[in-house]
Design a protein around this motif. Structure first.
Motif, PDB file in Angstrom:
ATOM      1  N   LEU A  18       6.011   4.238   1.193  1.00  0.00           N
ATOM      2  CA  LEU A  18       5.103   2.927   1.298  1.00  0.00           C
ATOM      3  C   LEU A  18       4.861   2.074   2.925  1.00  0.00           C
ATOM      4  CD1 LEU A  18       6.791  -0.581  -0.448  1.00  0.00           C
ATOM      5  CD2 LEU A  18       5.032  -0.516   1.370  1.00  0.00           C
ATOM      6  N   THR A  19       2.834   1.820   3.044  1.00  0.00           N
ATOM      7  CA  THR A  19       2.770   1.870   4.345  1.00  0.00           C
ATOM      8  C   THR A  19       1.913   0.606   4.805  1.00  0.00           C
ATOM      9  OG1 THR A  19       0.345   2.286   3.759  1.00  0.00           O
ATOM     10  CG2 THR A  19       2.117   4.592   4.115  1.00  0.00           C
ATOM     11  N   GLY A  20       2.502  -0.357   3.926  1.00  0.00           N
ATOM     12  CA  GLY A  20       2.005  -1.750   4.682  1.00  0.00           C
ATOM     13  C   GLY A  20       2.044  -2.456   3.154  1.00  0.00           C
ATOM     14  N   CYS A  21       2.643  -3.677   3.520  1.00  0.00           N
ATOM     15  CA  CYS A  21       2.216  -4.852   2.914  1.00  0.00           C
ATOM     16  C   CYS A  21       2.117  -6.636   3.358  1.00  0.00           C
ATOM     17  CB  CYS A  21       4.211  -5.159   2.699  1.00  0.00           C
ATOM     18  SG  CYS A  21       4.819  -6.073   3.880  1.00  0.00           S
ATOM     19  N   SER A  81       0.379  -1.135   0.519  1.00  0.00           N
ATOM     20  CA  SER A  81       0.024  -0.124   0.261  1.00  0.00           C
ATOM     21  C   SER A  81       0.941   1.032   0.319  1.00  0.00           C
ATOM     22  CB  SER A  81      -0.598  -0.174   1.301  1.00  0.00           C
ATOM     23  OG  SER A  81       0.060   0.154   2.561  1.00  0.00           O
ATOM     24  N   ARG A  82       0.331   2.141  -0.670  1.00  0.00           N
ATOM     25  CA  ARG A  82       1.269   3.295  -0.636  1.00  0.00           C
ATOM     26  C   ARG A  82       0.292   4.646  -0.663  1.00  0.00           C
ATOM     27  NH1 ARG A  82       6.117   2.885  -4.010  1.00  0.00           N
ATOM     28  NH2 ARG A  82       5.322   0.851  -5.914  1.00  0.00           N
ATOM     29  N   LYS A  83       0.854   5.591   0.185  1.00  0.00           N
ATOM     30  CA  LYS A  83       0.247   6.869   0.360  1.00  0.00           C
ATOM     31  C   LYS A  83       1.243   8.011   0.124  1.00  0.00           C
ATOM     32  CE  LYS A  83      -3.235   8.927   4.385  1.00  0.00           C
ATOM     33  NZ  LYS A  83      -3.774   8.535   5.488  1.00  0.00           N
ATOM     34  N   ASN A  84       0.222   8.580  -0.268  1.00  0.00           N
ATOM     35  CA  ASN A  84       1.444  10.194  -1.058  1.00  0.00           C
ATOM     36  C   ASN A  84       1.866   9.666  -0.734  1.00  0.00           C
ATOM     37  OD1 ASN A  84      -0.585  11.230  -0.407  1.00  0.00           O
ATOM     38  ND2 ASN A  84      -0.524  11.910   2.111  1.00  0.00           N
ATOM     39  N   SER A 108      -0.742   5.254   8.482  1.00  0.00           N
ATOM     40  CA  SER A 108      -2.321   5.117   7.850  1.00  0.00           C
ATOM     41  C   SER A 108      -3.290   5.162   9.205  1.00  0.00           C
ATOM     42  CB  SER A 108      -1.563   3.468   8.008  1.00  0.00           C
ATOM     43  OG  SER A 108      -1.093   2.739   6.648  1.00  0.00           O
ATOM     44  N   ARG A 109      -2.669   5.641  10.242  1.00  0.00           N
ATOM     45  CA  ARG A 109      -3.905   6.027  10.705  1.00  0.00           C
ATOM     46  C   ARG A 109      -4.824   4.763  10.586  1.00  0.00           C
ATOM     47  NH1 ARG A 109      -2.167  10.318  14.280  1.00  0.00           N
ATOM     48  NH2 ARG A 109       0.610  11.117  13.878  1.00  0.00           N
ATOM     49  N   ARG A 110      -6.280   6.312  10.288  1.00  0.00           N
ATOM     50  CA  ARG A 110      -7.322   5.800  10.294  1.00  0.00           C
ATOM     51  C   ARG A 110      -7.665   5.603   8.858  1.00  0.00           C
ATOM     52  NH1 ARG A 110     -10.438   6.736  15.016  1.00  0.00           N
ATOM     53  NH2 ARG A 110      -9.211   6.982  17.197  1.00  0.00           N
ATOM     54  N   THR A 145      -6.322   1.274   5.588  1.00  0.00           N
ATOM     55  CA  THR A 145      -5.421   0.317   4.927  1.00  0.00           C
ATOM     56  C   THR A 145      -4.951  -1.244   5.086  1.00  0.00           C
ATOM     57  OG1 THR A 145      -3.879   2.132   4.246  1.00  0.00           O
ATOM     58  CG2 THR A 145      -3.056  -0.369   4.725  1.00  0.00           C
ATOM     59  N   TYR A 146      -5.363  -1.127   6.795  1.00  0.00           N
ATOM     60  CA  TYR A 146      -4.886  -3.264   7.110  1.00  0.00           C
ATOM     61  C   TYR A 146      -5.836  -3.572   6.394  1.00  0.00           C
ATOM     62  CZ  TYR A 146      -5.520  -6.952   9.630  1.00  0.00           C
ATOM     63  OH  TYR A 146      -5.472  -8.424  10.167  1.00  0.00           O
TER      64      TYR A 146
END
Length: 282
Positions: A158-161, A152-155, A183-185, A188-189
């Motif tokens: 790379l925020t997650g895998c 996952s990408r945010k701005n 990621s906060r709220r 993404t999870y």
């Protein structure tokens, strides 16, 4: 395809080789994560003097839909309220400008992937993950298309895998990690570890997705079912069994009482006394 008798012979030979090596090293033998449906192996281990204990269950999602919309519309798996929640989580993730994609160049991002996975593992286990960063690169290299690396990408961050391994129509969610500070709220999870893999599994014709232990409510509310699993243990000395057998029984009782409601299954071998010791909660 091998016959049941041939598979039993192979299991027996493997067990004999493992136990022979254990005797040479003066070590006990332990088999973990034996599932409810693995009756031939379980029966064979019991016949060879192993005791067992119930441990936290794993979860699976049987895939019998033709689209993700069918999955969301299945009243046997997803309630109307849960469907609404899932759609809100998907929309929220999009509005937060999160993009989920499959990563092909694992080597380029292996240190960031390792950082995410290790952080998640440390949080739940109190120990660092059991491999080094280059393991992920080698895993992808050796398994090729059977190893899917979701990110996952945010701005542009790379925020997650989420790493999914697949074989013979079954996918397994193997490793995950999400940067919760970034990621906060944004949900993404759920999108990274449930919705996107489920969407792709349906499209790819997989029969089943399997998940690890824990997060009972999260998984069952998204259509997953629970399956029991056990450890089988054989001490290096027979007299030690006087201690290990009741200890394993206590572990089973503890998990049966403290863990999720569990349905214990048992199918004896044909011709085997149905009153023989079973994998129960006693």
């Amino acid at each position: 395809k091998r016959s049941p008798n041939e598979r039993d012979q192979m299991r027996s030979l493997l067990l004999e080789a493992i136990e022979t090596e254990a005797r040479c090293q003066n070590l006990p033998v332990c088999f973990s994560h034996i599932k409810d449906e693995e009756h031939p192996l379980a029966n064979m281990l019991e016949d060879r003097g192993y005791d067992h204990a119930l441990i936290p269950p794993t979860y699976y999602l049987d895939i019998d839909w033709t689209s993700f919309d069918d999955y969301l519309s299945d009243p046997k798996r997803i309630s109307k309220n849960r469907r609404r929640t899932i759609m809100n989580e998907i929309n929220r993730n999009r509005k937060e400008n999160v993009r989920i994609e499959l990563l092909t160049d694992v080597a380029k991002y292996e240190h960031r992937l390792y950082e995410l996975i290790n952080s998640n593992y440390m949080k739940h286990n109190g120990l660092p993950i059991y491999f080094t960063p280059n393991y992920l690169r080698e895993l992808k290299k050796n398994l090729g298309p059977d190893c899917l690396v979701y990110i996952s990408r945010k701005n542009r961050i790379l925020t997650g895998c989420c790493i999914l391994l697949k074989k013979m129509g079954v996918g397994h969610l193997y490793l995950t990690g999400v940067d919760r500070e970034v990621s906060r709220r944004d949900k993404t999870y759920f999108n990274l570890c449930y919705y996107q893999p489920t969407r792709d599994a349906i499209a790819d014709g997989l029969r089943k997705l399997t998940f690890g232990i824990g997060l009972h409510e999260i998984k069952t509310r998204r259509g997953c079912q629970m399956r029991n699993q056990f450890i089988y243990y054989k001490p290096r000395r027979k007299r030690t069994r006087l201690v290990t057998k009741p200890a394993l029984r206590m572990i089973s009782k503890w998990y049966a009482r403290k863990g999720p409601q569990q349905k214990i299954l048992r199918v004896p071998n044909p011709g085997k006394d149905t009153k023989s010791p079973s994998r129960d909660q006693n």
